[in-house]
Enzyme design. Structure first.
Site, PDB file in Angstrom:
ATOM      1  N   ASN A  76     -76.936 -23.206 -13.642  1.00  0.00           N
ATOM      2  CA  ASN A  76     -77.107 -21.772 -13.387  1.00  0.00           C
ATOM      3  C   ASN A  76     -75.882 -20.967 -13.804  1.00  0.00           C
ATOM      4  OD1 ASN A  76     -79.625 -21.024 -12.468  1.00  0.00           O
ATOM      5  ND2 ASN A  76     -79.238 -21.711 -10.382  1.00  0.00           N
ATOM      6  N   GLU A 127     -83.356 -26.383  -5.644  1.00  0.00           N
ATOM      7  CA  GLU A 127     -83.670 -27.196  -6.829  1.00  0.00           C
ATOM      8  C   GLU A 127     -84.197 -28.565  -6.407  1.00  0.00           C
ATOM      9  OE1 GLU A 127     -80.642 -26.455  -5.762  1.00  0.00           O
ATOM     10  OE2 GLU A 127     -79.160 -27.980  -6.276  1.00  0.00           O
TER      11      GLU A 127
END
Ligand SMILES: [Mg+2]
Length: 297
Positions: free
Chosen positions: A174, A210
């Site tokens: 990210n 996640e």
């Protein structure tokens, strides 16, 4: 829909009005109606109020008391016109009343309205169990489903497995590629999981940021480990570039497998924490690998 009346002639009348537009099931007793609701899950029940043995009120009460049938709308059909009968019906969870003698246009109109409302509420219910980002089920779905599946596995003495997985170094991903790329990565992983799970009874849910979990009824330890390996490979074959990963130049996952063997009791919580511990071990031992264990009590 299901039409319930102790008089065959009354059923006949409703059947003639409705059968050209809808699939109509028929029952002539309360007991039969309850059995059909459980097995066929109709979208609407037209329920006669006055019947021998179990009357319409009792049938409605039982339908509303059972989580498997409580969302099926009930319309009472009655020759009684007093308000107290209607009040009681609404109190028990009925959505409407239709009076005898039957007026075909009124029956058609009410049935159409309530079937439309049922379709809308079914849709809303299904959205409440979906993860908005990935389209797989959400944590709420998983929490409810794992408890139900554990109960079933214990009753039937069957195995139940969980595969928990986590995208390796996702925070770095990210930070490096941006959140939009991160979201896209999660969507692709979720899609791959869907493709890896072939059986109708298997479920995937997004468990956290996640983290995903696969719920596998009737799957023993060997089967769950094999599936975990399939998932591990399928995610690699996506070849999603991950320059910041310490284990590979592309996105990988770590997996933890927990299994409740056939003869072992156990609880949803113990199975979840077992899979979670195995996932933690997989990460501790270098990520991009699978650890698994079985419940022993
Ligand atoms: Mg009757």
């Amino acid at each position: 829909m299901l039409v319930v009346d102790d008089q065959a002639t009354n059923i006949q009348v409703l059947y003639q009005i409705l059968s050209s537009d809808y699939q109509v099931l028929m029952a002539t007793s309360g007991a039969q109606a309850l059995a059909l609701c459980a097995s066929k899950q109709p979208d609407l029940v037209l329920l006669d109020l006055v019947m021998p043995e179990m009357d319409g009120y009792q049938v409605c009460q039982r339908l509303k008391a059972d989580t498997a049938t409580r969302d099926i709308p009930v319309i009472f059909i009655t020759a009684q016109t007093d308000e107290s009968a209607e009040e009681k019906g609404f109190d028990l969870g009925a959505v409407d009343f239709i009076s005898k003698p039957i007026n075909p246009r009124i029956v058609r109109a009410r049935v159409k309205t309530h079937l439309m409302l049922k379709a809308q509420s079914d849709l809303l219910r299904s959205w409440a169990y979906l993860d908005g980002l990935t389209g797989v089920h959400n944590r709420r779905f998983f929490d409810e489903r794992v408890a139900a599946e554990m109960g079933r596995a214990i009753r039937n003495q069957t195995a139940l497995s969980l595969v928990m997985l986590d995208v390796d170094f996702f925070k770095r991903f990210n930070d490096h590629y941006g959140h939009q790329a991160g979201d896209d990565c999660l969507r692709r992983v979720a899609k791959t999981l869907k493709n890896s799970l072939m059986r109708a009874g298997d479920h995937i849910a997004r468990y956290g940021g996640e983290e995903f979990v696969c719920l596998l009824p009737d799957t023993n330890f060997t089967g769950a480990m094999q599936l975990a390996e399939t998932i591990r490979r399928d995610v690699i074959s996506l070849q999603i570039e991950h320059a910041q990963s310490s284990v590979a130049p592309f996105v990988t996952v770590s997996l933890g497998v927990g299994c409740k063997p056939e003869k072992i009791h156990g609880s949803a919580n113990s199975l979840i924490s077992l899979a979670d511990t195995q996932l933690y071990k997989a990460k501790e031992h270098g990520r991009h690998r699978i650890f698994g264990a079985e419940l022993t009590e």
